[in-house]
Scaffold this motif. Sequence first.
Motif, short mmCIF file in Angstrom:
data_model
loop_
_atom_site.label_atom_id
_atom_site.label_comp_id
_atom_site.label_asym_id
_atom_site.label_seq_id
_atom_site.Cartn_x
_atom_site.Cartn_y
_atom_site.Cartn_z
N GLU A 1 0.83 -1.21 0.06
CA GLU A 1 -0.47 0.47 -0.42
C GLU A 1 1.04 1.75 0.16
OE1 GLU A 1 -3.94 2.28 2.60
OE2 GLU A 1 -2.92 0.14 3.20
N PRO A 2 1.07 1.68 -1.35
CA PRO A 2 1.69 3.28 -1.27
C PRO A 2 1.81 4.11 0.36
CG PRO A 2 -0.24 3.14 -3.26
CD PRO A 2 -0.62 2.55 -2.58
N GLY A 3 2.87 4.45 0.28
CA GLY A 3 2.78 5.53 1.85
C GLY A 3 3.18 4.47 2.93
N MET A 4 2.93 3.70 3.16
CA MET A 4 2.30 2.55 4.68
C MET A 4 3.67 2.71 5.22
SD MET A 4 0.03 2.92 6.10
CE MET A 4 -2.06 2.94 5.51
N PRO A 5 4.31 3.06 6.08
CA PRO A 5 5.64 2.95 7.20
C PRO A 5 6.05 1.37 7.38
CG PRO A 5 5.06 3.59 7.68
CD PRO A 5 4.47 3.52 7.70
N MET B 1 5.07 10.41 17.41
CA MET B 1 3.67 11.38 17.35
C MET B 1 2.84 11.89 15.69
SD MET B 1 0.69 13.03 18.08
CE MET B 1 0.73 13.19 20.04
N SER B 2 4.16 11.86 14.98
CA SER B 2 4.16 11.95 13.43
C SER B 2 3.87 11.03 12.97
CB SER B 2 5.62 12.69 12.93
OG SER B 2 5.28 12.52 11.85
N THR B 3 4.44 9.55 13.19
CA THR B 3 3.68 8.68 12.45
C THR B 3 2.12 8.23 13.02
OG1 THR B 3 6.00 7.54 12.43
CG2 THR B 3 3.77 6.20 11.98
N CYS B 4 2.13 8.01 14.53
CA CYS B 4 0.77 8.41 15.17
C CYS B 4 -0.45 8.88 14.86
CB CYS B 4 0.88 8.39 16.40
SG CYS B 4 -0.40 7.57 17.34
#
Length: 273
Positions: free
Chosen positions: A186-190, A242-245
């Motif tokens: 899925e694009p954009g997912m880490p 927090m950024s990823t969350c």
Amino acid sequence: MTYEAHETSHQNGEPIELYTFTRGGVVISRYTSHDEAVTVGGYTYSTWPGGIKRAEVIVTTEQGRSSLRLTVARDFPIAELVHLRPRTGIIGVTVQRYHRADASDLIAFWPGGRVLMAKRTRTGMRELICEPRSVSYQRNGLTRKCGRNCQHTLYGPRCRLTQADWGYATTIAAISGTTLTVAGVEPGMPYTGGIVERASGGITDVAYIVEASGTALTLDIAFYGAAVSDAVTIYPGCDWTMSTCDTVFANSANYGGRLNIPSKNPVTESAFN
């Protein structure tokens, strides 16, 4: 005669042990130490070439010494399951015992626990090492620490994200050791720090993604028996910031970190420096 009478008899005692193995609370196999299959209570307990040899169980106040050790053939199904597919879930085991002359007098010889590992012996056999349930009761609970990064387990109860909502179904495009190349992500997912699941034969294998580069995923362990075109489900990981969350999961309301903790330790540093 009662079980106790048979047990202490020099002539009439002929003990037979029954081993029941479970996964996720569901019985997956039943075996006996006897040289022939037996049927007890409507259930059939099978034999396996090489049999099941049990070491003496020493009951003491030291819980670790109450472990159960079973020596089985290298290809014993439970040994292969634990050794080759270590993340199949908890493999439970119970041991019952009776004497051949009276199958109705059945006792719980070892009331239950789980299989920890399948260790190879010098003779080429496998030793199943099992611990009793009471061991887990004696362990200390986890203590939560305070820090800027989130302390919650991803997809855990405090994180409150439902893992199934974040799964991306794809297939295996190539395999090389612990490197798994999938048909798509899925694009954009880490996906670094994420999870890969593969279901086969009623068993779901799980591997953790150590590193993700496009569709190439480096796993911490190789999938046993995986082949190209097999279906897998991948789940994104988290770096507990927090950024990823917020930007990836939109879950900042459940963030488990403390962003406003002072950068200086008041115990070891002066707040005025």
